[in-house]
Design an enzyme around this catalytic site. Sequence first.
Site, PDB file in Angstrom:
ATOM      1  N   ALA A   1      -4.018   7.045  -4.964  1.00 52.09           N
ATOM      2  CA  ALA A   1      -2.417   7.009  -4.979  1.00 52.09           C
ATOM      3  C   ALA A   1      -2.251   5.406  -4.983  1.00 52.09           C
ATOM      4  O   ALA A   1      -3.347   4.700  -5.003  1.00 52.09           O
ATOM      5  CB  ALA A   1      -1.938   7.213  -3.994  1.00 52.09           C
TER       6      ALA A   1
ATOM      7  N   GLY B   1       0.804  -1.296   0.255  1.00 51.94           N
ATOM      8  CA  GLY B   1       0.260  -0.109  -0.115  1.00 51.94           C
ATOM      9  C   GLY B   1       0.748   1.280   0.064  1.00 51.94           C
ATOM     10  O   GLY B   1       1.965   1.197  -0.354  1.00 51.94           O
ATOM     11  N   ASN B   2       0.236   2.396   0.460  1.00 54.61           N
ATOM     12  CA  ASN B   2       0.903   3.820  -0.055  1.00 54.61           C
ATOM     13  C   ASN B   2       0.773   4.381   1.234  1.00 54.61           C
ATOM     14  O   ASN B   2      -0.244   4.092   2.252  1.00 54.61           O
ATOM     15  CB  ASN B   2       0.932   4.184  -0.647  1.00 54.61           C
ATOM     16  CG  ASN B   2      -0.254   4.765  -1.144  1.00 54.61           C
ATOM     17  OD1 ASN B   2      -0.382   5.216  -1.258  1.00 54.61           O
ATOM     18  ND2 ASN B   2      -0.197   3.685  -2.791  1.00 54.61           N
ATOM     19  N   ARG B   3       0.865   5.392   1.693  1.00 60.99           N
ATOM     20  CA  ARG B   3       0.293   6.439   2.516  1.00 60.99           C
ATOM     21  C   ARG B   3      -0.050   7.225   2.473  1.00 60.99           C
ATOM     22  O   ARG B   3      -0.822   8.212   3.114  1.00 60.99           O
ATOM     23  CB  ARG B   3       1.658   7.129   3.666  1.00 60.99           C
ATOM     24  CG  ARG B   3       2.617   6.073   4.233  1.00 60.99           C
ATOM     25  CD  ARG B   3       4.082   6.444   4.881  1.00 60.99           C
ATOM     26  NE  ARG B   3       4.901   8.021   3.726  1.00 60.99           N
ATOM     27  CZ  ARG B   3       4.795   9.114   4.141  1.00 60.99           C
ATOM     28  NH1 ARG B   3       3.787   9.576   4.935  1.00 60.99           N
ATOM     29  NH2 ARG B   3       5.186   9.621   2.942  1.00 60.99           N
TER      30      ARG B   3
END
Length: 408
Positions: A280, A213-215
Amino acid sequence: MLAGKKILLGITGGIAAYKTPLLIRELIKAGAEVQVVMSRAAQQFVTPLTLATLSRREVITEMFPDASANASHRWTQHIDLALWADVMFIAPATAHTIAKITHGFADDMLTTLVLALRCPLALAPTMDVDMFLNRTTQMNIDALKGTGCFVIDPDEGELASGLAGPGRLPETDKLLAFIDDILEKVHQDLTGKHVLVTAGPTQEPIDPVRYIGNRSSGKMGFAVAAAASLRGAQATLISGPVALKTPRNVHRIDVRTAREMQAATLARFEKADVVIMTAAVADYAVVNPAHEKIKREQQSGNELTLTLTKNPDILKSLGEKKTHQILVGFALETHNGVAYAQEKLQRKNLDVIVLNNPNEEGAGFNTDTNIVSILTPDGKVEQLPRKSKFDVANMILDRVKMKLTWSV
Ligand code: C5P
């Protein structure tokens, strides 16, 4: 902006209620129509008769029409009024009312109206300093802000209790400017348009409990959906996993992976007039994620190899398909931003691209503000100063609006 506007003024039981006659007088002077709704406690501080005289309308204090009297209002009055208003402003808003609104209570006319509103809701929290700074009150205020509610901070100073600190109702001209500003931001200029927004990260499963995943927090996309809805658009928000409350009047669809996001977006693309892709999206997904949890003990050696496959570029595929839609992309670049964004604008066939640099203070993931540049195909690059994500959202929608076609 106040002339001709319909304002529902909610008054709750704080000492500052004694200042509301002045507020009503000024709103009426500015040409607004004011319908006052009072909580029971508010009537201890100021009388309905005073407010009815100044607002030139019957003040609403009760939920149910009085069947025995010749009551002028109907049982569905809460719906009629909620549809009538251009803005609802609660001043003073007590800690108790704020808590009730945060959790969706509808035990009197004022809170019931809040639930039925389609127009913006604004609050002036006004109470004693410790009640205002109390963690629960602050959490409630933050939660309401997160759903697109406008909040004016209380003034600091001497309070009725003799204590000092934040908690005072701001002066009348400040309140007028606050309402005026909201009406300016949310004038219904996108009525009839369907705005589709993607937000947040995507999660690509490795096994049933782990993912790539990402932030991304989703805050930018949620702000865009809230702003679009407040401006009258039908807003649909396709969101990856985030910890945010759905803005009011926004239709939210939760997805997890890039492929799910793609399917949800494609299914709604035809009907959309505007698509704003703030998500994102993970660039890669794991090939054949494990069905069972991967056990450390079962791996030989110190390394674990995951094979990744490129995810579809959702935005690019929409750019190839688009007919009438205005397509807005985001670009997050750490260097050569403008050049990369311009290239992306062309390659993905976009109408607008919004560039942000996550390394700047007050920009990027998980902040409430953003510093962006807005680029268009004519080569224009507008650099905006640091602004709240809500304000950035409105500036994007302003640019989008100029490109929309309107049938008369
Ligand atoms: O190419 P890049 O990922 O920098 O492009 C960012 C823009 O493209 C964003 O608007 C993002 O939502 C969108 N995007 C997408 N699908 C992907 C990757 C990015 O829609 N797989």
